[in-house]
Design an enzyme around this catalytic site. Structure first.
Site, PDB file in Angstrom:
ATOM      1  N   GLU A   1      -8.874  -5.279 -33.496  1.00  0.00           N
ATOM      2  CA  GLU A   1      -9.344  -6.643 -33.742  1.00  0.00           C
ATOM      3  C   GLU A   1      -9.767  -7.311 -32.430  1.00  0.00           C
ATOM      4  OE1 GLU A   1      -9.758  -8.151 -36.546  1.00  0.00           O
ATOM      5  OE2 GLU A   1      -8.427  -7.287 -38.064  1.00  0.00           O
TER       6      GLU A   1
ATOM      7  N   ASP B   1     -18.014  -5.537  54.481  1.00  0.00           N
ATOM      8  CA  ASP B   1     -18.958  -6.082  53.488  1.00  0.00           C
ATOM      9  C   ASP B   1     -18.263  -6.330  52.151  1.00  0.00           C
ATOM     10  OD1 ASP B   1     -21.031  -6.188  55.192  1.00  0.00           O
ATOM     11  OD2 ASP B   1     -22.212  -4.569  54.305  1.00  0.00           O
TER      12      ASP B   1
ATOM     13  N   ASP C   1      31.085 -44.581   6.162  1.00  0.00           N
ATOM     14  CA  ASP C   1      30.890 -45.912   5.584  1.00  0.00           C
ATOM     15  C   ASP C   1      32.038 -46.221   4.626  1.00  0.00           C
ATOM     16  OD1 ASP C   1      28.472 -46.467   6.892  1.00  0.00           O
ATOM     17  OD2 ASP C   1      27.350 -45.302   5.417  1.00  0.00           O
TER      18      ASP C   1
ATOM     19  N   ASP D   1      56.222 -36.443  33.431  1.00  0.00           N
ATOM     20  CA  ASP D   1      56.080 -35.470  34.513  1.00  0.00           C
ATOM     21  C   ASP D   1      54.594 -35.312  34.814  1.00  0.00           C
ATOM     22  OD1 ASP D   1      57.272 -32.031  35.052  1.00  0.00           O
ATOM     23  OD2 ASP D   1      56.164 -33.440  36.330  1.00  0.00           O
TER      24      ASP D   1
ATOM     25  N   ASP E   1     -15.546  -5.371 -42.450  1.00  0.00           N
ATOM     26  CA  ASP E   1     -14.376  -4.605 -42.865  1.00  0.00           C
ATOM     27  C   ASP E   1     -14.770  -3.170 -43.224  1.00  0.00           C
ATOM     28  OD1 ASP E   1     -11.501  -4.506 -43.834  1.00  0.00           O
ATOM     29  OD2 ASP E   1     -12.600  -3.968 -45.659  1.00  0.00           O
TER      30      ASP E   1
ATOM     31  N   ASP F   1      31.655 -49.729   9.298  1.00  0.00           N
ATOM     32  CA  ASP F   1      31.075 -48.499   9.829  1.00  0.00           C
ATOM     33  C   ASP F   1      31.994 -47.934  10.904  1.00  0.00           C
ATOM     34  OD1 ASP F   1      28.723 -46.615  10.262  1.00  0.00           O
ATOM     35  OD2 ASP F   1      28.968 -47.460  12.265  1.00  0.00           O
TER      36      ASP F   1
END
EC number: 2.7.7.49
Length: 1143
Positions: A646, A874, A315, A24, A740, A252
């Protein structure tokens, strides 16, 4: 198929029942008899339009056959007993030959494959036949896409939809290539024109052949998409496990992602814009987060019955020893892929060869190696010019990191450049070039690696050096390594013993080995004779954290791992014994210019609020050649531990040693202090004096001081000697005993130690009764609690020493950056001293935060009254008003005001551009050409085109200073008048202003100036215009009378005098430090820039400064304030620089 044949019923089958189907041409969806859909679940609802009206119907996804061919499609229920077919579900019925843009040389690719194949002649002929038989499988056109007939993928987003992204600038060279791709995909229905609320930018990537690949940046979309649980296997794992037999093939799949359909509800997510039009994908787009996983899972499922096949995204790899079997399995793969709807690119495929390229490597029967293409890329590498190029080179090199044993060490100097890069710039040197060439040479000469044999045990050989670890992986019977692993130790690991470094390397090796073992045992060969004995390593010899040792020891209990000592590797045997420690030979003290004996002691404090009373003792001695004490100190330290004492004693000795020329020996009886100073201190200094848990060290200030002394005087030797012992030399025993004793004395006298008040000479004389200027005699001065105090009428106040007064003022001011009086009142609560107010003012003037934030407390000088031009025309003042509401296509108005008369001309424009300005002024200059045009520094007035136009007519251009509208006050005032008048005239109809411009211009030019008492029309022409309220007497004057009246009007103009300067005003001078106002300060940001120097004074209100960016700028003093510190004070702008970074 012939169109007439489509009118005939077509054989169909659904659920094993045969029936008829009718094609159709007007159907948008296939209709199936409802009896076949009773057991099906609907996937959605859709609106169906027929001649009887519209109706919502359920949509199902079913599988059926038409002419023996499988069809999967969305369908709705039908009351008929036959199938109504939608043309879109059976396109192959009317399929025309595909016509795209670029034809692929398929014959050339097939001949190339046949010439390179290693298959025998019979199988080669069979392969040639397969090429013809499966012609529909091969890619005939570039951008050709398959059509995978599976249930469409639905792209689901998370809780938040992605944000639309702007398009990047596109290289013009890429546009033709991208247009071809889009046209081809539109022809195949992969793209559809459709608007969407989402947009993804197109990012063209250049190909080696000079064309461009269309890539879409889907990062914003991917942020909102849940990651599919099933993910692809890593390429390294695939390479280690693939079957390597005699004949190998790689196929590929061309544009594989684009073969997978997606649901219409997902189209909007994939939208992008090209040439102003938006498109959506109807297939799985590249760059989408789950595309690789969905695509790979489908291909793996299709080929699961084929032996010796491995799939990685698009791949396909397969290998067999028998050529007949290889070709037979190849045909099965071809048939499956064709039926599935995929397309194979023969350009990138290799069939029946002994060596193929797969995942970037040459795959042979014995193992893998680097390809010639990769080696060519290495030889074409040139030294990088920026950070991006360096990262690209390192990415390429890193691809082959497993092919050389010391890769990490070779590239480490190059990776260090990334850490030291300044933005995108790197400091590339000749040494870096040599290092790069060394890596390239090592990779180009690297040997092939052996494949991993799954039936054999995995062998690991471990070695280490002071800076890195080395690992090699073998098959049990293999002669070549499977791969190399090189690990460079971190800063923390560099402090480990050699044993711990070896264990660290072994740990890294075993992590990788778990992937390579493939269920087999792991044999570890190392220079450790017995792994069980390392558990007895004494704690003082362990540098690593306990958690590391726990991890290492767990490997001893793993049944999969066996440890061996390899006698064939003599280079691996030399590891220092962890049970012995090497000590440098003790030099006689006579070889040093000075010797310091140090000791620290602590006793339990009798004060219940304190824990300890500590003291330190230091003895400065020399041997010339006999032992002689030059000085000794017994210093109480208060509530501290003996360890701190110390450390403090060694710090004291190091500071004293700085004054002694020549080598100095510091002797301590603390093993911790000596070991830390000699071995740990360099690492602490490099990592910021933090421990392994990234927390500050105890007594960090002492260690920093010792490190600074050792860096200033490297010939200081810190040596550990035990305390009172018969095993130490006599010449050391004397000094230790005295130190000491002194330390013990210091710990006992600390409780009765009275702290001497911190008095300077002035306060000391004041307490002795001497008269000091500034201290009133009528007040009483006394010492209390170590502080000098004065009894004043407002109470007892503390008099601080002069050295503390600045700190007190700054502390009081910095609490809230208060002003002079508030700061003074805060200080006066506790303190008093002479000239306290003066000191507060002085310190507040130096507060950098206040300088760039506080408003100016000085006013600029009086406004200069520019001289009025002597004649009309001017000087013109020009400016733009807008954008205004659109009116007949116009948005802006150019305002031109005559400087002498104030006469105004209005010119509507569509944009404030140079061309619009020139066009409007050309009309005006046909009457008269001005000498000067004054404007702001807008782009329309400062362009080279406008400057050239003015130069041709002899017009001088004059500009206002930035952010100072007063400079062009004449035109700015007219602008406000125009806007005010238009607003009043256009109430309720703001888009009708274009028609009112002549009315506004006439009104402005006939409005009296309250100051001049004349209208601009009168000043220009001498008479009134013919408007209401015009002076009728002037309308009947002769020309001579008009000129006489005009001259009288112009000479009587009122010139207001310049107002007098304020007492708080200031005038700029060359060399003065000033601060420029920030134009638009953000919230909570400084309002003034850092101090700048005045370079030139143009007039009393305009100067040239060297701004905060190092540029010479002309500014008005209205936007400046003088800096508080001017004479003799250092212009320290460090704080202001910090605060201005984000302006």
């Amino acid at each position: 198929m012939n169109p007439l044949q489509l009118l005939q019923p077509l054989p169909a089958e659904i659920k094993g029942t045969k029936l008829l189907a009718h094609w159709d041409s007007g159907a948008t969806i296939t209709c199936i008899p409802e009896s076949f859909l009773e057991d099906e679940q609907p996937i959605k609802k859709t609106l169906i339009k027929t001649i009887h009206g519209e109706k919502q119907q359920n949509v199902y996804y079913v599988t059926f056959k038409v002419k023996g061919r499988k069809v999967e499609a969305e369908v709705i229920a039908s009351p008929y007993e036959y199938i109504l077919l939608s043309p879109t579900d059976v396109p192959w019925l009317t399929q025309q030959p595909l016509q795209l843009t670029i034809l692929v040389p398929l014959q050339e690719y097939q001949e190339k494959i046949l010439s390179k194949t290693a298959l025998p002649e019979d199988q080669k002929q069979q392969l040639k036949t397969l090429f013809v038989k499966y012609d529909n499988l091969w890619q005939h056109w570039e951008n050709q896409v398959g059509h995978r007939k599976i249930r469409p993928h639905n792209i689901a987003t998370g809780d938040y939809p992605p944000r639309p992204q702007k398009q990047y600038p596109i290289n013009p060279k890429a546009k033709p290539s991208i247009q071809i791709v889009i046209d081809d995909l539109l022809k195949q229905g992969v793209l559809t024109p459709q608007n969407s609320t989402m947009n993804t930018p197109v990012y063209p990537v250049p190909k080696p052949d000079g064309r461009w690949r269309m890539v879409l940046d889907y990062r914003e979309v991917n942020k909102t998409i849940p990651l599919t649980a099933a993910q692809n296997q890593h390429s390294a794992g695939i390479l280690a496990t693939i079957v390597r037999q005699k004949y190998k093939t790689t196929l590929d799949l061309a544009n594989g992602f684009w073969a997978h359909p997606i649901t219409p509800e997902s189209y909007w997510l994939t939208a992008f814009t090209w040439q102003g039009k938006q498109y959506c994908w109807t297939r799985l787009p590249q760059g989408f987060l789950n595309s690789p996983a969905l695509f790979t899972a489908d291909v793996v499922d299709l080929l699961k019955e084929i032996p010796n096949v491995q799939v990685y995204v698009d791949d396909i790899y397969l290998s067999h020893d028998d050529p007949k079997e290889h070709v037979q399995q190849l045909e099965k793969v071809f048939q499956i892929l064709l039926q599935a709807g995929y397309v194979v690119s023969l350009k990138k495929s290799e069939i029946g060869q002994k060596t193929v390229e797969f995942l970037g490597f040459n795959i042979t029967k014995e193992g893998r190696g680097l390809t010639d293409t990769f080696k060519t890329k290495l030889l074409n590498i040139t030294p990088p010019k920026d950070l991006k190029q360096l990262q690209s080179i390192l990415g390429l090199l890193n691809f082959a990191r497993n092919f050389i044993p010391n890769f990490a060490e070779l590239v480490q100097p190059l990776y260090n450049l990334i850490a030291s890069a300044k933005g995108k710039y790197i400091e590339w040197s000749e040494e870096n070039t040599k290092q790069l060439n060394m890596v390239i040479e090592a990779l180009n000469t690297a040997s092939n690696l052996e494949e991993r044999l799954p039936e054999q045990r995995l062998v690991i050989k471990v070695n280490t050096s002071p800076s890195a670890g080395y690992v090699r992986y073998y098959n049990e019977t293999g002669k070549k390594p499977i791969m190399y692993l090189n690990y460079v130790f971190s800063k923390a690991e560099l402090k480990f013993s050699m044993l711990e470094k070896l264990l660290t390397t072994m740990h890294k090796a075993l992590i990788k080995a778990m992937d390579l073992a493939m269920g087999q045992e792991i044999l570890v060969y190392s220079p450790i004779v017995s792994m069980t004995k390392i558990q007895k390593t004494p704690l003082p010899e362990r540098k690593a954290l306990p958690i590391r040792w726990i991890t290492w020891m767990t490997y001893l209990e793993d049944p999969r791992i066996q440890f061996h000592y390899d006698k064939t590797l003599p280079e691996l045997k030399h590891i220092p014994d962890v049970y012995t420690s090497s000590q440098s030979p003790v030099k006689h003290p006579s070889q040093y210019e000075g010797v310091f004996y140090t000791d620290g002691s602590a006793i339990k404090s009798p004060d219940p609020t304190k824990s300890n009373n500590a003291g330190m003792g230091i003895v400065h001695a020399t041997y010339k050649p006999e032992y002689q004490v030059l000085n000794q100190w017994s210093i109480p330290l208060g509530n501290h531990t003996a360890q701190m004492a110390e450390i403090a004693a060694v710090e004291f000795a190091c500071k004293k040693a700085l004054k002694i020329p020549g080598p100095v020996l510091v002797i301590t009886d603390s093993f911790y202090v000596a070991e830390s100073a000699n071995k740990e201190l360099p690492y602490w200094k490099s990592n910021g004096f933090v421990n392994n848990k990234k927390k500050p060290l105890k007594h960090i200030s002492k260690w920093k001081s010792i490190a600074e002394c050792l860096s200033m005087k490297p010939d200081i030797t810190i040596q550990h000697e035990k305390g009172i012992s018969l095993q130490i030399p006599v010449f050391i025993l004397k000094g230790n005993a005295l130190a000491d004793k002194l330390a013990t004395q210091g710990s006992y006298v600390v409780n009765c130690n009275t702290k001497k008040p911190n008095l300077d000479a002035e306060l000391d004389q004041l307490l002795q009764g001497h008269y000091i200027k500034g201290y009133p005699k009528q007040y009483t001065y006394f010492l209390e609690d170590g502080k000098v105090k004065v009894s004043r009428p407002e109470g007892v106040k503390i008099i601080p020493p002069q050295s503390d007064r600045q700190k007190i003022v700054l502390q009081a001011h910095n609490l809230a950056h208060t002003g002079r009086e508030a700061t003074l009142l805060k200080i006066a609560n506790l303190y008093w001293w002479p000239n306290m107010r003066k000191d507060v003012v002085k310190q507040l003037g130096r507060c950098q935060q206040c300088l760039i934030t506080n408003a100016s407390n000085k006013a600029s000088g009086p406004i200069l009254r520019p001289d009025r031009p002597q004649k009309p025309f001017d000087k013109f003042f020009i400016d733009y008003i807008g954008p205004l509401p659109p009116s007949q296509g116009y948005l802006y108005v150019l305002v031109v005001v005559d400087g002498m008369t104030g006469f105004t001309w209005l010119y509507p424009t569509k944009a404030p551009s140079t061309s619009a300005t020139v066009k409007s002024l050309n009309v005006l200059t046909s009457i008269a050409i001005p000498k000067v045009i004054h404007s702001d520094q807008g782009a329309a007035f400062t362009s080279s085109t406008f400057a050239e136009w003015a130069k041709e007519r002899g017009i001088h251009l004059e500009f206002s200073t930035p952010y100072h509208p007063q400079s062009g006050s004449k035109v700015e005032r007219k602008n406000s008048d125009i806007k005010r008048l238009l607003t009043k005239l256009l109430v309720g109809r703001p888009t009708k202003w274009y028609d009112l411009l002549p009315v506004v211009q006439l009104a402005l030019n006939n409005t009296y100036s309250p100051v001049l008492k004349y209208t601009p029309h009168q000043l220009l022409f001498g008479i009134d215009s013919n408007t209401p309220f015009a002076n009728q007497d002037t309308l009947d004057l002769t020309r001579e009378e008009e000129l006489s009246l005009l001259q009288e009007i112009r000479t009587s103009l009122y010139h207001p005098s310049t107002p007098p300067a304020s007492s708080r005003s200031w005038s700029p001078v060359v060399g003065q430090l000033v601060q420029e106002r920030v134009a638009r300060p953000a919230s909570l940001r400084p309002r003034w820039h850092k101090p700048s120097t005045v370079l030139k004074v143009l007039n009393p209100r305009t100067v040239v400064i060297l701004d905060h960016l190092g540029n010479n700028r002309t500014v008005s003093i209205d936007n400046l304030k003088p800096t508080s510190h001017q004479n003799g004070t250092t212009n320290d702008t460090a704080t202001m620089d910090h605060l201005e970074k984000n302006e």
